[in-house]
Structure formats: C-alpha cells, structure tokens
Design an enzyme around this catalytic site. Sequence first.
Site, mmCIF file in Angstrom:
data_model
loop_
_atom_site.group_PDB
_atom_site.id
_atom_site.type_symbol
_atom_site.label_atom_id
_atom_site.label_comp_id
_atom_site.label_asym_id
_atom_site.label_seq_id
_atom_site.Cartn_x
_atom_site.Cartn_y
_atom_site.Cartn_z
ATOM 1 N N ARG A 13 0.827 -1.204 0.000
ATOM 2 C CA ARG A 13 0.000 0.000 0.000
ATOM 3 C C ARG A 13 0.862 1.256 0.000
ATOM 4 N NH1 ARG A 13 -0.745 4.911 2.444
ATOM 5 N NH2 ARG A 13 -0.181 3.941 4.447
ATOM 6 N N ASP A 14 1.588 1.484 1.070
ATOM 7 C CA ASP A 14 2.337 2.728 1.220
ATOM 8 C C ASP A 14 3.496 2.810 0.239
ATOM 9 O OD1 ASP A 14 2.875 5.189 2.351
ATOM 10 O OD2 ASP A 14 4.135 4.375 3.939
ATOM 11 N N HIS A 205 7.355 4.291 12.486
ATOM 12 C CA HIS A 205 7.259 4.300 11.016
ATOM 13 C C HIS A 205 8.257 5.346 10.521
ATOM 14 C CE1 HIS A 205 4.664 3.946 7.226
ATOM 15 N NE2 HIS A 205 5.541 4.890 6.942
ATOM 16 N N HIS A 207 11.012 6.932 7.669
ATOM 17 C CA HIS A 207 11.443 7.050 6.275
ATOM 18 C C HIS A 207 12.951 7.262 6.249
ATOM 19 C CE1 HIS A 207 7.354 8.082 4.215
ATOM 20 N NE2 HIS A 207 7.244 7.119 5.111
ATOM 21 N N CYS A 238 5.930 9.640 0.430
ATOM 22 C CA CYS A 238 4.601 10.237 0.584
ATOM 23 C C CYS A 238 4.371 11.190 -0.574
ATOM 24 C CB CYS A 238 4.476 10.985 1.913
ATOM 25 S SG CYS A 238 2.883 11.800 2.114
ATOM 26 N N ASN A 247 10.150 4.554 2.388
ATOM 27 C CA ASN A 247 10.020 3.875 3.667
ATOM 28 C C ASN A 247 11.290 3.098 3.995
ATOM 29 O OD1 ASN A 247 7.146 4.260 4.519
ATOM 30 N ND2 ASN A 247 6.761 3.371 2.510
#
Length: 286
Positions: A13-14, A205, A207, A238, A247
């Site tokens: 997804r991300d 989370h 990056h 993002c 990520n």
Amino acid sequence: MSDHVRIYEVGPRDGLQNEAMLIPAVAKIALIDLLSDAGFTKIEATSFVSPKWVPQLADAEAVLSGIRRRPGTDYAALTPNMKGYERALAAGADEVAVFASASEGFSRNNINCSIAESLQRFELLLEAAKKDGMRVRGYVSCVIACPYDGPVAPEAVRDVAMALLDMGCYEISLGDTIGAGTPETVSAMLEAVLPSLPAKRLAGHFHDTRDNALENVTAALDLGLRVFDSAVGGLGGCPYAPGAKGNLATGPLVELLERSGFSTGIDCDALKKAEAYLQTITRASA
C-alpha cells in the site's frame, strides 16, 4: 521487554501507491502472496481511497479478493472515511487504518481539513468499526517535522496519538513522514508520548530520507517499542511530502533486529524472493 519485534509490512500500500505507472492487480496479488510466505503477521494490502487521488490503488477490491490468505496473517487497508471503510468491510479486510497528522499544515495539504476536523471525521468510522468487530490502527503523520510547518512539537504528537487511542485504535503508528528524524529527536518525541501511551500500543514508522532510519529504530527500541513499519524493497515515501525518499526497507530492518538479538519470525529467503519479484514488476512499469 519482549525479545520479539513485529514488522508491519506496508509495501503493497504505502509503497506501491507512489509508483507512477499502474501496476496490474495480478502483480500486486502475487507480491502480497510472496510476503505472506515470508511470515508477516500484518500486511497492509491496499487503500480504499478515491481513484482520483490515488489511481494506483483503484483495484483495492480485486486485490483483497485475489490474495491467498495465510492463516495467522491480517490483511489491512487504509480507510480515510466512511465510504472507504464500508468498501473495506465488504471486501473482507481483516483490519483498517485511519490517519491523522500532528501538523496543521500537513493535515490541510494532505486531507484538506484541520487536525480537529480529521479526528471528528474518524469518530463515526471508529464507532462503526466497534460495532462490526473491526480492528482499527491509527497513523500519526509528521511526528518530527512537517514540510510546510517545520519542526513539530512532541506534545502535538502525544495529543493526536491519545485522541486516536481514546477513539478505539488498538495501535498507533508514529510516522516520520519526511524522514527528518534523528535518534535524538525521535527519543525526545517518544519521551513526550510514552508517559501517556504505553510502548506496547505504539509502532515506529521511519522514512530513510537521510539514511538514518535504522538508527531511529534503535532509539525507539531502547525506549521499549516492539512494532515497526517497513516496506519491501524500501518502496514508498509520501506523494504529499516533498523530499520523502522512501520507507525503511524491510530487509535491512530484519537484519538489524536479528543481529541485535530480537526475533521477527520472518523467513529471510522468502523475503528475498518477494524483493526479487518486486524488482521485476517495478521495472516493467517504469
């Protein structure tokens, strides 16, 4: 202090949402199946957002209906509103996620409303999820800095995280959305949050914009966090955060944790197969 760390795989997804060329559902399904084989207990499979905003994930129903569901693995979906939640519920998502920001500037640029307004929108969704027996995970964006507002106060992170927890989110993922964090700023943020929220309800989370995401994981581990988000192959970033490289990659995270004496339950050989397959589908879409 647990010696097991749960890795929440967010690549499908991300990660894939940032690929410019559309990747077919069959390829996404195959990637998720390979990640299931690697032993992840949480995989964020897709997002039920408007295709207008994220066309890459317009096939959310097809993906969730096509994957081979591994016993012991939850397949999650991001749901920004009630319409998205209802679609995810109908498609058989095992859990859903909502997202808020600790920064007003990012909230307004990302979801076109204030922080307070975004939290109000989620109240109805969380109430429905409770009735349906659906687990909800909460994300907090920009926990260190914002591309629009600059540094973010740790107290702002605490307040948004507490609001999501009070609404019923079972876990809050704290996102360094633009990769601005350092071990020092991550520790300072967590030290402000932890007196109000226990470490067992938090996830990190990070990056890797400045190539120090693993150092930030180590800082969070030292303060008791035992859940971390990562993306196979380091996919992602993002789309609304200029300069957000990607990520934290899952492979290096697993290596760090295992080398540090933690167990992850991840089959590294199977993970490498997923990484190799990812390269083939992203090259094909380039």
